[in-house]
Design a protein around this motif. Structure first.
Motif, PDB file in Angstrom:
ATOM      1  N   GLN A  38       0.834  -1.203   0.000  1.00 52.00           N
ATOM      2  CA  GLN A  38       0.000   0.000   0.000  1.00 52.00           C
ATOM      3  C   GLN A  38       0.872   1.258   0.000  1.00 52.00           C
ATOM      4  O   GLN A  38       0.559   2.247  -0.695  1.00 52.00           O
TER       5      GLN A  38
ATOM      6  N   LYS B  54       0.821   3.983  -3.099  1.00 56.99           N
ATOM      7  CA  LYS B  54       0.545   5.415  -2.951  1.00 56.99           C
ATOM      8  C   LYS B  54       1.666   6.266  -3.549  1.00 56.99           C
ATOM      9  O   LYS B  54       1.454   7.434  -3.876  1.00 56.99           O
TER      10      LYS B  54
ATOM     11  N   TYR C 235      -4.656  -3.406  -5.226  1.00 57.17           N
ATOM     12  CA  TYR C 235      -3.419  -2.708  -5.565  1.00 57.17           C
ATOM     13  C   TYR C 235      -2.792  -3.233  -6.858  1.00 57.17           C
ATOM     14  O   TYR C 235      -1.761  -2.732  -7.299  1.00 57.17           O
TER      15      TYR C 235
END
Length: 410
Positions: free
Chosen positions: A110, A114, A136
């Protein structure tokens, strides 16, 4: 001139094709000259060496690197959160089926997601424990070898609400290709299209002369590019590697690099910091050679300023002096090295042909260097000898400071 060594194995690459059988990407695979596998050296070390060779290797086979590349990255590498020194838009990180998707690992995915990185779930086996990673994932790679096509298609349909690109890998026959093509797979990889091919080249050796000093400076958020450029310039091997990285397909810009300052500006401090961490895994140094080339580089800079060479501030002459030593330091012909980086024609001609105003300064620096080595100082103008002594003192001071910094750090 240093004798050329045989080319090293940098990696292997296997192309990835779209539905029109055009190459749109390539997977990079770890390979070594001693035939050690990923499991022999460990996945984290294999990832480190693959990224290092990708950034600093000099190879003729560069066509695969102009497209998107898929890279296997170990769980430890991802969870360190300090590595991945490549721009996110150029790579897809493959998460292999051997990884256990723990809570900590998912948080790391994660984190990088990002940051703009894309992920592929490699050898996806449709295990429920991996479903938490689907949000993801940009790609799902299905190993078709020995798989039941109907079962694969049924499970693929169940996940059709995820906006992912489906890749069928290990396609070995025309019939297998037809099955997965008709099932709506987007990308294809396997022996039916192309086997992995070895990429050979010259690996630039890691350096440690300035490693600790620069890494310490990079921990200071207020450090300036000029200060870093001065420290990087003090280590020829490090300057060569960063120059090669700045001109790799991941960073290559439209304007040529004219100085070490330009190299750092192109990489940016964040990527410089990450590459320095990788250099820390693979470091080396050669004091005598560094002293010689540092002296030559600084002498070129001093001569250029003394002669007031038009359009030069000295930094380009310093870079010419540094790059003229790749045959000694790296056992690479200067012309080969120049072909792999993006520098101005003036710098390239100076290094390879010793022509142009910068080439004249390099030629004079070599003449002064040779006279001093042969103790023919009487053949030199007093002002030239004084400039050489200044350059020599500068080189010795820089190396000494680097060693003191390294000793205090350790």
């Amino acid at each position: 001139m240093a004798e050329q060594t045989s080319l090293a194995t940098l990696m292997a690459t296997q192309p990835i094709f779209d539905r029109h059988q055009k190459i749109v990407a390539a997977e990079l695979l770890y390979r070594s000259d001693d035939n050690r596998s990923v499991f022999d050296i460990g996945e984290k070390q294999a990832t480190t060496e693959l990224l290092y060779n990708l950034g600093t290797g000099i190879a003729e086979q560069v066509s695969h690197f102009q497209k998107l590349v898929f890279i296997n990255v170990s769980a430890d590498f991802l969870m360190s959160r300090a590595f991945l020194p490549v721009p996110s838009e150029n790579v897809v990180i493959e998460l292999v089926e051997r990884i256990e998707p723990t809570e900590a690992f998912i948080e790391s995915v994660q984190y990088w997601y990002k940051k703009g990185f894309r992920f592929a779930l490699d050898d996806f086996e449709f295990k429920p424990s991996w479903y938490s990673l689907l949000e993801y994932a940009s790609y799902i790679k299905v190993d078709t070898l020995g798989a039941n096509p109907q079962e694969v298609l049924r499970k693929k349909e169940a996940l059709s609400h995820y906006p992912v690109t489906w890749l069928a890998e290990r396609i070995e026959t025309k019939e297998e290709y037809a099955i997965y093509y008709n099932a709506g797979f987007d990308l294809f990889q396997g022996y039916f299209f192309a086997k992995p091919s070895i990429v050979y080249g010259k690996v630039l050796p890691p350096s440690s002369l300035q490693f600790t000093r620069i890494l310490s400076a990079l921990s200071n958020q207020d450090v300036g590019i000029s200060e870093l450029a001065e420290m990087v310039s003090a280590d020829p091997n490090l300057a060569f590697k960063l120059l090669k990285i700045a001109n790799s397909p991941f960073y290559r810009g439209h304007l040529p690099v004219e100085s070490v300052y330009d190299v750092i500006s192109r990489l940016g401090l964040d990527y410089l910091r990450r590459w320095m961490l990788i250099f820390g895994v693979l470091k080396d140094s050669a004091r005598e050679h560094a002293e010689l080339i540092l002296t030559r580089a600084h002498l070129c800079e001093l001569l250029t300023k003394a002669h007031q060479v038009r359009g030069s501030q000295g930094a380009d002459a310093y870079l010419v002096g540094l790059m003229s030593g790749v045959d000694l330091l790296l056992e690479i012909e200067p012309s080969t090295f120049i072909d792999s980086v993006n520098v101005s024609n003036a710098i390239a001609d100076a290094v390879v042909k010793e022509t142009g105003m910068l080439g004249e300064q390099l030629k004079l620096a070599r003449k002064i260097e040779q006279c001093v080595m042969l103790k023919h100082m009487d053949l030199l103008e007093p002002c030239w000898l004084e400039l050489y002594r200044q350059a020599r003192r500068h080189a010795l001071d820089v190396v000494k400071l680097s060693e003191l910094a390294q000793n205090s750090f350790t």
